[in-house]
Motif scaffolding. Structure first.
Motif, mmCIF file in Angstrom:
data_model
loop_
_atom_site.group_PDB
_atom_site.id
_atom_site.type_symbol
_atom_site.label_atom_id
_atom_site.label_comp_id
_atom_site.label_asym_id
_atom_site.label_seq_id
_atom_site.Cartn_x
_atom_site.Cartn_y
_atom_site.Cartn_z
ATOM 1 N N ALA A 1 0.807 -1.221 0.000
ATOM 2 C CA ALA A 1 0.000 0.000 0.000
ATOM 3 C C ALA A 1 0.838 1.269 0.000
ATOM 4 O O ALA A 1 0.368 2.332 -0.430
ATOM 5 N N LEU B 1 -0.588 4.941 -0.720
ATOM 6 C CA LEU B 1 -1.270 5.425 0.479
ATOM 7 C C LEU B 1 -0.389 6.291 1.366
ATOM 8 O O LEU B 1 -0.868 7.247 1.977
ATOM 9 N N ALA C 1 0.786 5.782 4.355
ATOM 10 C CA ALA C 1 0.252 5.869 5.711
ATOM 11 C C ALA C 1 1.331 5.747 6.768
ATOM 12 O O ALA C 1 1.205 6.309 7.862
ATOM 13 N N THR D 1 -0.014 11.337 3.053
ATOM 14 C CA THR D 1 -1.024 10.284 3.102
ATOM 15 C C THR D 1 -2.251 10.640 2.259
ATOM 16 O O THR D 1 -2.699 11.789 2.243
ATOM 17 N N THR D 2 -2.809 9.625 1.588
ATOM 18 C CA THR D 2 -4.015 9.806 0.783
ATOM 19 C C THR D 2 -5.189 9.072 1.427
ATOM 20 O O THR D 2 -5.014 8.252 2.326
ATOM 21 N N ASN D 3 -6.380 9.360 0.933
ATOM 22 C CA ASN D 3 -7.587 8.731 1.471
ATOM 23 C C ASN D 3 -7.799 7.370 0.799
ATOM 24 O O ASN D 3 -7.860 7.298 -0.430
ATOM 25 N N PRO D 4 -7.939 6.287 1.567
ATOM 26 C CA PRO D 4 -8.102 4.959 0.956
ATOM 27 C C PRO D 4 -9.358 4.808 0.102
ATOM 28 O O PRO D 4 -9.425 3.917 -0.745
ATOM 29 N N ARG E 1 -7.971 8.362 -3.621
ATOM 30 C CA ARG E 1 -6.643 8.958 -3.405
ATOM 31 C C ARG E 1 -6.584 10.433 -3.772
ATOM 32 O O ARG E 1 -5.617 11.122 -3.420
ATOM 33 N N ALA F 1 -5.844 6.383 7.924
ATOM 34 C CA ALA F 1 -5.752 5.694 6.641
ATOM 35 C C ALA F 1 -5.256 4.257 6.811
ATOM 36 O O ALA F 1 -5.711 3.349 6.109
ATOM 37 N N ALA G 1 -7.521 1.169 5.499
ATOM 38 C CA ALA G 1 -7.000 0.316 4.429
ATOM 39 C C ALA G 1 -6.727 -1.110 4.895
ATOM 40 O O ALA G 1 -6.305 -1.946 4.087
ATOM 41 N N CYS H 1 -12.242 8.764 6.639
ATOM 42 C CA CYS H 1 -11.742 7.464 6.185
ATOM 43 C C CYS H 1 -12.716 6.318 6.459
ATOM 44 O O CYS H 1 -12.428 5.163 6.133
#
Length: 423
Positions: A37, A41, A43, A131-134, A137, A150, A154, A176
């Motif tokens: 990930a 991601l 995270a 970090t991105t949103n699962p 993104r 996240a 995820a 999230c």
């Protein structure tokens, strides 16, 4: 690309205890998930030998502990032995060295294994990490506990620890689509945690479901006994406070309130804030004044290494007088009394509100608006967000906030609210 697939802490612990999930396999699978990930991601903070560190921490007694070797992510402003803390910043890491945080000691004593440090906004203020949103993104995961929220959403780990000064547990959990629980202010020690605003800072947990939050809270909060079948009397927060929610999110919230009424919950309403402008102003004074005090020496020596959003907040705090700060703290104490008294006056157990003003905003430049969390953070009240539907592919959350010190009842009530919304 949808990456959201949270894991239940309760299910992982049960499987580890029963031997249905091998601890070594659990370790390897967790590292595999993080590695797979990470490019999208972001995270976790990158780590040179995550597998080797975790393997060295394994114990034959692990599966007989309350958390049975379950993996946990820990926000990168919380010291963990064997990990280099950066606090999401470019400052020299040795500035943050010291003993392992007490919250981590409690997790480790409970049998958890620290999978790694999760990404934070710089110093848990406003400058986002990568970090991105699962769920999408292109959208923020929220902040400042972005990596923790996240990582749980995820399914990289079933439990993560964050901090909340204003909205940094409840809001990213809502964005999230996971549960975020922020205990009463002061109920968990914050030694070993880089402070943002000590009069507001509170540790919190992220999990897939409320039962898992209860399990984590029982490890972290000594003597916590959660009633399993309590139905809370709910007080919907209205007025200018609620008007801050986006119209579409407000409509979804009204529908969820209707579902709870139909399920037999007692629901009344009240305005939690008599002067929203004063509340916001005094919160900002407390936050920035205390942030400036925390960073005074570091900022003097390394101002050029701070990101603009953090530097601006510190400079604002340095320009705030002690008299203005004292007035804000007096307001905070009086507001806490009023907010708590409102629950009693309406014969209610918990406030019910949207967990955020809407879904996660598009873009990674901002961590979102904490307006729905402000009153309860100022008052140090326990709060929890429960996933409550979605708009498109992005989640929404409901926030319950209780009386300071009444964490057990809040968690018990959240169990029944979650069950009603999922039924």
């Amino acid at each position: 690309m949808l990456m959201a697939s949270p894991r239940s802490l309760v299910a992982d612990v049960s499987a580890l205890r029963a031997g249905a999930l091998d601890l070594g396999r659990h370790l390897a699978d967790t590292c595999d998930r993080i590695d797979a990930a990470q490019p999208a991601l972001h995270a976790f903070v990158p780590e040179a030998d995550r597998r080797g560190r975790l393997a060295a921490a394994l114990s034959a007694e692990q599966t007989r502990t309350p958390l049975a070797g379950a993996m946990v992510g820990v926000k990168d402003i919380i010291r963990v032995a064997g990990l280099t803390m950066t606090a999401g910043s470019q400052l020299p890491p040795e500035l943050f060295a010291g003993p392992q945080a007490d919250v981590v000691n409690r997790l480790v004593a409970g049998g958890a294994l620290v999978a790694g440090a999760t990404v934070t906004a710089e110093f848990a203020v406003a400058a986002p990490g990568p970090t991105t949103n699962p769920h999408d993104r292109r959208h923020t995961p929220g902040g400042s506990s972005s990596g923790s929220a996240a990582a749980v959403a995820a399914g990289l780990v079933p439990l993560a620890i964050g901090t909340q000064t204003v909205g940094s547990v409840i809001r990213p959990a809502a964005y999230c689509g996971v549960v975020g629980f922020r205990p009463t202010y002061g109920s968990l020690p914050v030694d070993g945690v880089v402070a943002n605003a000590p009069s507001l800072d509170t540790l919190g947990v992220f999990t897939a479901d409320v039962a898992s939050a209860v399990l984590a809270a029982q490890v972290l909060l000594e003597g916590l006994e959660v009633p399993l079948s309590s139905r809370p009397r709910l007080l919907v927060a209205t007025g200018r406070y609620l008007d801050q929610a986006d119209p579409v999110a407000r409509s979804a919230f009204d529908a969820q309130v209707g579902r709870l009424r139909a399920a037999g919950f007692s629901v009344s309403s009240a305005d939690p804030v008599d002067d929203l402008d004063a509340l916001t102003r005094h919160l900002l004074v407390i936050n920035r004044y205390e942030l400036a005090q925390v960073h005074a020496e570091w900022f003097s020596a390394f101002a050029d290494l701070y990101r603009p959003q953090t530097a601006e907040a510190i400079l604002d705090g340095l320009a705030t007088s002690a008299e203005v700060y004292a007035e804000a703290r007096q307001y905070q104490r009086a507001f806490t009394e009023r907010l708590t008294a409102s629950l009693a006056a309406h014969d209610a157990d918990a406030w019910l509100t949207p967990a955020a003003t809407g879904t996660a905003p598009r873009g990674l430049e901002s961590t979102g608006n904490p307006a729905m969390n402000v009153p309860f953070s100022v008052a140090g009240a326990p709060a929890i967000t429960i996933p409550a539907g979605r708009l498109g592919r992005l989640p929404l959350g409901l926030q319950l906030a209780g009386r300071p010190g009444d964490d057990a009842s809040l968690l018990g009530g959240a169990l029944t609210v979650e069950a009603a919304l999922s039924g």
